[in-house]
Design a protein around this motif. Structure first.
Motif, short mmCIF file in Angstrom:
data_model
loop_
_atom_site.label_atom_id
_atom_site.label_comp_id
_atom_site.label_asym_id
_atom_site.label_seq_id
_atom_site.Cartn_x
_atom_site.Cartn_y
_atom_site.Cartn_z
N TYR A 238 0.92 -1.08 0.34
CA TYR A 238 -0.29 0.15 0.18
C TYR A 238 0.57 1.38 -0.38
N PHE A 239 1.74 1.02 0.74
CA PHE A 239 2.44 2.10 1.28
C PHE A 239 3.33 2.47 -0.20
N ASP A 240 4.12 1.20 -0.84
CA ASP A 240 4.86 1.24 -1.97
C ASP A 240 4.07 1.88 -3.41
N PHE A 241 2.38 1.08 -3.62
CA PHE A 241 2.36 2.11 -4.96
C PHE A 241 1.21 2.74 -4.23
N GLY A 242 0.84 3.09 -3.42
CA GLY A 242 -0.17 4.43 -3.34
C GLY A 242 1.01 5.31 -2.65
N GLY A 243 1.91 5.61 -2.30
CA GLY A 243 3.35 7.09 -2.22
C GLY A 243 3.73 7.20 -3.72
N TYR A 244 4.00 5.87 -4.28
CA TYR A 244 4.27 6.10 -6.10
C TYR A 244 3.08 6.98 -6.51
N SER A 245 2.13 6.23 -6.54
CA SER A 245 0.90 6.84 -6.92
C SER A 245 0.90 8.38 -6.88
N ASP A 246 0.91 9.07 -5.52
CA ASP A 246 1.20 9.82 -5.10
C ASP A 246 2.52 10.89 -5.51
N MET A 247 2.87 10.56 -5.79
CA MET A 247 4.12 11.00 -6.05
C MET A 247 3.81 11.83 -7.31
N ALA A 248 3.33 10.68 -8.14
CA ALA A 248 3.05 11.17 -9.76
C ALA A 248 2.08 11.89 -9.99
N ILE A 249 1.07 12.05 -8.94
CA ILE A 249 0.09 13.50 -9.19
C ILE A 249 0.19 14.38 -8.87
N GLY A 250 1.73 13.95 -7.36
CA GLY A 250 2.59 15.57 -7.34
C GLY A 250 3.28 16.66 -8.52
N LEU A 251 3.35 15.62 -8.80
CA LEU A 251 4.83 15.94 -9.99
C LEU A 251 4.02 16.56 -11.44
N GLY A 252 2.38 15.10 -11.74
CA GLY A 252 1.83 15.92 -12.03
C GLY A 252 1.36 17.71 -12.60
N ARG A 253 1.28 18.17 -11.28
CA ARG A 253 0.34 19.55 -10.50
C ARG A 253 1.70 20.19 -10.39
N MET A 254 2.89 19.63 -10.28
CA MET A 254 4.13 20.54 -10.83
C MET A 254 4.15 21.38 -11.84
#
Length: 468
Positions: A238-254
């Motif tokens: 959960y923290f591996d894949f969920g964390g990676y998805s959060d990073m992807a969403i954050g990068l998208g916003r940037m």
């Protein structure tokens, strides 16, 4: 290259952001496309050719479908051809070895084969191109006439290798026009750091516990040890894949994009149906829209509905990996969803919420055993250990050692898998007052420093969904 690497954090990302923000608007997409191709080629240079071929092929098939939009027969032929080619490419690179091995095992033959390295992210970008082609055929979106913009959609590095799976219809307007602002960049950076901390500080550390347990001989694993190992993987993935998805969403916003969330605290669910509305949302949505509904969904007879569900979950399992344990994992959930809907649903809905939650988590933890196992024999043997069959007793010193030395980490992960921490953080820190904004910046800066300190000293930094 992964987001949780020092090369990405201190070289690739800063350079890309600086260049992206300095260049004129009209070439920002080109810069992002080049950066995405470099990002992909960093780990597998040869497979950049495959991606470029996929981009070119699907771009021209889209143009062909659009050209034949008033000729249904030709348009349908183009759709079928495009889908077939995409699935053949995916099938060859992902399932060739599995197919030959299965034939050899069933028929006791020895067909020689060469194991192929799996192109990173091929499952994700193939599904993205298919969604574009199918939506274009259905008339849900307009054709993309700029091949560079289409290439950016397919290869955009924030979500390229592990999703979320982005449908073209959801980002088409953003590819042409999107807003860049300090607020959006700041929220994206916070999202990214939060995901990075989940991945590095929580997933990696709880993953060490899981690795230690699965490295033991089955004769040494007690019931409690087996459950601790399953719980550790449940939290790790959960923290591996969920964390990676959060990073992807954050990068998208940037970079000015808005991607939909991929996880919504799935471990607070009280049923299997609810769990799959919260876990890997983009994949569940993809299968629902492009497989389940076209098959008739639930607006068919009960026998046909049973078949539809099992087809979807067979494909879901197979999508995750070329191995029978992944197929078993998919069918496991398909059967349980049907049992819950037609038999147990009314009964479980009347249970106290805590019992509903425990029922769900036991099912999920057993399911993850199929997921982390190298094969079916290992999975079944491990599950036997969880239920005392052939295990080293109920509780032993090893189990107590792993539990007592990791209890604080486990509790942090359990609390972190709920929405309550973030809710408190938002209500206390994220207020429209300068001192609270300053506090948020300090907290996220501290998290980032902790992550870097860990990455500098640690050698264990896997990413579980790379193999899917």
């Amino acid at each position: 290259m992964v987001f949780s690497s020092l090369v990405f954090l201190f070289t690739f990302l800063p350079i890309t952001l600086i260049v992206y923000y300095l260049v004129p608007w009209k070439i920002k997409n080109i810069i992002l496309l080049i950066a995405s191709l470099v990002f992909y080629a960093w780990g597998e240079p040869i497979y950049i050719i495959l991606m470029l071929l996929s981009i070119t092929f699907n771009y021209f098939m889209g143009r062909d479908i659009d050209f034949n939009r008033d000729e249904p027969i030709k348009k349908k032929r183009s759709l079928i051809f495009a889908i077939a080619v995409n699935l053949i490419i995916l099938g060859f690179f992902k399932y060739y070895t599995f197919f030959i091995q299965t034939i050899n095992d069933i028929f006791s033959v020895h067909i020689p084969y060469r194991e192929l390295a799996l192109p990173i992210g091929i499952s994700f970008y193939t599904f993205q191109t298919l969604s574009y082609i199918i939506d274009l055929y259905w008339g849900k979106t307009e054709v993309q006439k700029n091949i560079l913009n289409f290439g950016l959609y397919v290869s955009m590095f924030p979500q390229l290798i592990a999703g979320p799976i982005i449908k073209y219809v959801d980002v088409a307007a953003q590819i042409e026009h999107r807003k860049l602002s300090i607020d959006r960049f700041g929220s994206g950076a916070m999202f990214f750091i939060r995901g990075l901390a989940k991945k590095v500080l929580l997933a990696n550390n709880i993953g060490l516990l899981h690795s230690a347990i699965v490295g033991m001989e089955f004769s040494e694993i007690s019931v409690l040890t087996a459950w601790i190992g399953a719980l550790a993987y449940t939290l790790q993935i959960y923290f591996d894949f969920g964390g990676y998805s959060d990073m992807a969403i954050g990068l998208g916003r940037m970079f000015g994009f808005s991607f939909t969330k991929n996880f919504d605290y799935p471990y607070i669910s009280k049923s299997i149906t609810e769990f799959w509305r919260r876990w890997h949302i983009s994949l569940s949505t993809w299968f629902k829209e492009y497989v389940y509904i076209p098959l008739g969904g639930n607006k068919v007879s009960v026998p046909r509905h049973l078949i539809n569900i099992m087809i979807v979950w067979f494909l879901t399992g197979l999508w995750h990996g070329a191995s029978w344990n992944f197929v078993a994992w998919g069918l496991y959930y398909g059967i349980l969803l049907l049992v819950e809907k037609y038999i147990l649903g009314r009964l479980t809905s009347k249970m106290p919420h805590i019992l509903q939650h425990l029922y769900l988590m036991v099912i999920v933890m057993i399911g993850w055993v199929f997921f982390f196992s190298p094969g079916m024999n290992y999975a079944l043997t491990y599950i036997k250990c969880m239920f005392t069959i052939g295990s080293a007793g109920l509780v032993d010193k090893t189990a107590l050692y792993y539990l007592t030395t990791n209890i604080i980490l486990i509790l942090i992960c359990l609390i972190g898998s709920t929405p309550y921490v973030h809710q408190v953080f938002k209500s206390v820190i994220l207020k429209k007052k300068k001192k609270h904004i300053r506090s948020a910046v300090i907290i996220y800066a501290a998290l980032f420093v902790m992550v870097i300190a860990y990455l500098v000293s640690a050698t264990y930094n896997p990413f579980l969904y790379f193999r899917f």
